[in-house]
Write a protein that holds these residues in place. Structure first.
Motif, PDB file in Angstrom:
ATOM      1  N   UNK A  29      20.486  46.400   9.478  1.00 57.38           N
ATOM      2  CA  UNK A  29      21.408  45.397   9.767  1.00 57.38           C
ATOM      3  C   UNK A  29      21.619  45.479  11.125  1.00 57.38           C
ATOM      4  N   UNK A  30      20.072  46.658  13.077  1.00 56.63           N
ATOM      5  CA  UNK A  30      20.745  47.844  12.800  1.00 56.63           C
ATOM      6  C   UNK A  30      22.100  47.975  13.369  1.00 56.63           C
ATOM      7  N   UNK A  31      22.836  48.914  12.702  1.00 59.86           N
ATOM      8  CA  UNK A  31      24.026  49.281  13.469  1.00 59.86           C
ATOM      9  C   UNK A  31      23.457  49.799  14.771  1.00 59.86           C
ATOM     10  N   UNK A  32      23.722  49.080  15.824  1.00 65.84           N
ATOM     11  CA  UNK A  32      23.016  49.338  17.070  1.00 65.84           C
ATOM     12  C   UNK A  32      23.357  50.716  17.616  1.00 65.84           C
ATOM     13  N   UNK A  33      22.348  51.345  18.181  1.00 64.18           N
ATOM     14  CA  UNK A  33      22.585  52.660  18.777  1.00 64.18           C
ATOM     15  C   UNK A  33      23.601  52.548  19.898  1.00 64.18           C
ATOM     16  N   UNK A  34      23.708  51.362  20.474  1.00 67.54           N
ATOM     17  CA  UNK A  34      24.656  51.140  21.559  1.00 67.54           C
ATOM     18  C   UNK A  34      26.091  51.312  21.145  1.00 67.54           C
ATOM     19  N   UNK A 150      23.472  41.683   0.623  1.00 73.38           N
ATOM     20  CA  UNK A 150      23.732  41.719   2.070  1.00 73.38           C
ATOM     21  C   UNK A 150      24.852  40.751   2.441  1.00 73.38           C
ATOM     22  N   UNK A 151      24.816  39.559   1.850  1.00 77.92           N
ATOM     23  CA  UNK A 151      25.852  38.585   2.191  1.00 77.92           C
ATOM     24  C   UNK A 151      27.217  39.076   1.725  1.00 77.92           C
ATOM     25  N   UNK A 152      27.267  39.655   0.532  1.00 75.39           N
ATOM     26  CA  UNK A 152      28.540  40.181   0.050  1.00 75.39           C
ATOM     27  C   UNK A 152      29.016  41.357   0.898  1.00 75.39           C
ATOM     28  N   UNK A 153      28.070  42.141   1.417  1.00 78.50           N
ATOM     29  CA  UNK A 153      28.456  43.234   2.316  1.00 78.50           C
ATOM     30  C   UNK A 153      29.103  42.676   3.585  1.00 78.50           C
ATOM     31  N   UNK A 154      28.549  41.589   4.108  1.00 75.73           N
ATOM     32  CA  UNK A 154      29.122  40.962   5.300  1.00 75.73           C
ATOM     33  C   UNK A 154      30.546  40.488   5.021  1.00 75.73           C
ATOM     34  N   UNK A 155      30.752  39.887   3.844  1.00 72.12           N
ATOM     35  CA  UNK A 155      32.101  39.443   3.475  1.00 72.12           C
ATOM     36  C   UNK A 155      33.051  40.628   3.368  1.00 72.12           C
ATOM     37  N   UNK A 156      32.554  41.718   2.798  1.00 69.12           N
ATOM     38  CA  UNK A 156      33.389  42.905   2.645  1.00 69.12           C
ATOM     39  C   UNK A 156      33.842  43.442   3.996  1.00 69.12           C
ATOM     40  N   UNK A 157      32.922  43.533   4.929  1.00 62.25           N
ATOM     41  CA  UNK A 157      33.270  44.042   6.254  1.00 62.25           C
ATOM     42  C   UNK A 157      34.216  43.107   6.993  1.00 62.25           C
ATOM     43  N   UNK A 178      28.352  41.755  11.555  1.00 56.72           N
ATOM     44  CA  UNK A 178      27.335  40.812  12.028  1.00 56.72           C
ATOM     45  C   UNK A 178      25.917  41.260  11.720  1.00 56.72           C
ATOM     46  N   UNK A 179      25.707  42.572  11.669  1.00 52.27           N
ATOM     47  CA  UNK A 179      24.380  43.085  11.362  1.00 52.27           C
ATOM     48  C   UNK A 179      24.018  42.817   9.903  1.00 52.27           C
ATOM     49  N   UNK A 180      25.030  42.840   9.016  1.00 53.37           N
ATOM     50  CA  UNK A 180      24.787  42.489   7.620  1.00 53.37           C
ATOM     51  C   UNK A 180      24.368  41.023   7.506  1.00 53.37           C
ATOM     52  N   UNK A 181      24.992  40.169   8.313  1.00 53.82           N
ATOM     53  CA  UNK A 181      24.599  38.756   8.330  1.00 53.82           C
ATOM     54  C   UNK A 181      23.167  38.626   8.836  1.00 53.82           C
ATOM     55  N   UNK A 182      22.808  39.434   9.843  1.00 50.54           N
ATOM     56  CA  UNK A 182      21.435  39.420  10.351  1.00 50.54           C
ATOM     57  C   UNK A 182      20.450  39.799   9.255  1.00 50.54           C
ATOM     58  N   UNK A 183      20.832  40.732   8.396  1.00 52.92           N
ATOM     59  CA  UNK A 183      19.981  41.105   7.262  1.00 52.92           C
ATOM     60  C   UNK A 183      19.771  39.899   6.350  1.00 52.92           C
ATOM     61  N   UNK A 184      20.869  39.203   6.062  1.00 53.52           N
ATOM     62  CA  UNK A 184      20.773  38.043   5.173  1.00 53.52           C
ATOM     63  C   UNK A 184      19.873  36.966   5.770  1.00 53.52           C
ATOM     64  N   UNK A 185      20.003  36.720   7.063  1.00 51.58           N
ATOM     65  CA  UNK A 185      19.174  35.687   7.691  1.00 51.58           C
ATOM     66  C   UNK A 185      17.715  36.119   7.749  1.00 51.58           C
ATOM     67  N   UNK A 186      17.468  37.413   7.931  1.00 49.62           N
ATOM     68  CA  UNK A 186      16.084  37.900   7.943  1.00 49.62           C
ATOM     69  C   UNK A 186      15.426  37.683   6.587  1.00 49.62           C
ATOM     70  N   UNK A 187      16.185  37.904   5.526  1.00 48.41           N
ATOM     71  CA  UNK A 187      15.640  37.685   4.188  1.00 48.41           C
ATOM     72  C   UNK A 187      15.395  36.210   3.946  1.00 48.41           C
TER      73      UNK A 187
END
Length: 218
Positions: A29-34, A150-157, A178-187
């Protein structure tokens, strides 16, 4: 026992998190190293956090553990076809992101003096499967299941992290949603490559009200 599909209602009080009942929707999703460099766990005060913050973070850890379990379980069920390989590539990237999310959250809980939620042996996906929001019986259905989770994870966060009391903690943790949303869009991009009528981003909003526009039914 079916898991409730309202995962965005994470605990508002410490007493509400119980490792025997806190089942959050998955991939889950990734949680960015930054994040670690920009905000850093060292900047999060341990003594000032309430038990409520630890409960919220532990519910989020449980969510990430479910995602990790689901992706690993699904990976072994994907075919060796071109579609299966594409889904596996996306799943592998998402899995690595979820592992980073978990590690950051575990570190935050420990720094606050809490005990991180442990991983379970398995997680219940029956609500999603019964509602035809994916399955583990084909490449396409595995991807649809991952999308719903993934979408439900984004809602949860989105709902959970605004409840945290410490602003530094909110800033660090809110990078995950936002990274969870990125996962959903990638799928969804995988499905778009197979059928251009499936929009990668079907709505300008990520909310419970737009959930049905994002989910792909079996």
């Amino acid at each position: 026992m079916k898991t409730s599909k309202t995962p965005w209602a994470l605990p508002r009080l410490a007493a509400e998190w119980d490792p025997s009942t806190s089942r959050r929707s998955l991939l889950l999703t990734g949680l960015l190293a930054g994040v670690g460099g920009a905000i850093g766990l060292s900047s999060l005060p341990s003594a000032a956090q309430s038990n409520a913050d630890i409960a919220i973070l532990n519910a989020a850890i449980d969510l990430e553990q479910q995602a990790i379990w689901a992706y690993k379980t699904a990976a072994g069920k994907l075919s060796s076809t071109d579609v299966g390989k594409v889904v596996l590539d996306v799943a592998t990237k998402n899995l690595k992101d979820h592992e980073q999310h978990r590690d950051l959250l575990v570190g935050a809980v420990r720094q606050l003096g809490g005990t991180p939620a442990p991983a379970r042996d398995s997680y219940d996906l029956s609500t999603y499967i019964d509602d035809k929001e994916g399955n583990l019986d084909s490449d396409a259905n595995i991807a649809k299941l991952a999308l719903a989770l993934e979408f439900d994870a984004a809602l949860a966060y989105n709902d959970a992290f605004i409840q945290l009391s410490n602003k530094d903690l909110v800033a660090a943790a809110s990078t995950i949603g936002p990274n969870e949303v990125a996962h959903a869009t990638a799928i969804r991009a995988v499905f778009n490559s197979l059928d251009s009528s499936i929009l990668v981003v079907p709505s300008p909003f990520v909310s419970a009200d737009t959930r049905e526009r994002w989910i792909l039914k079996v």
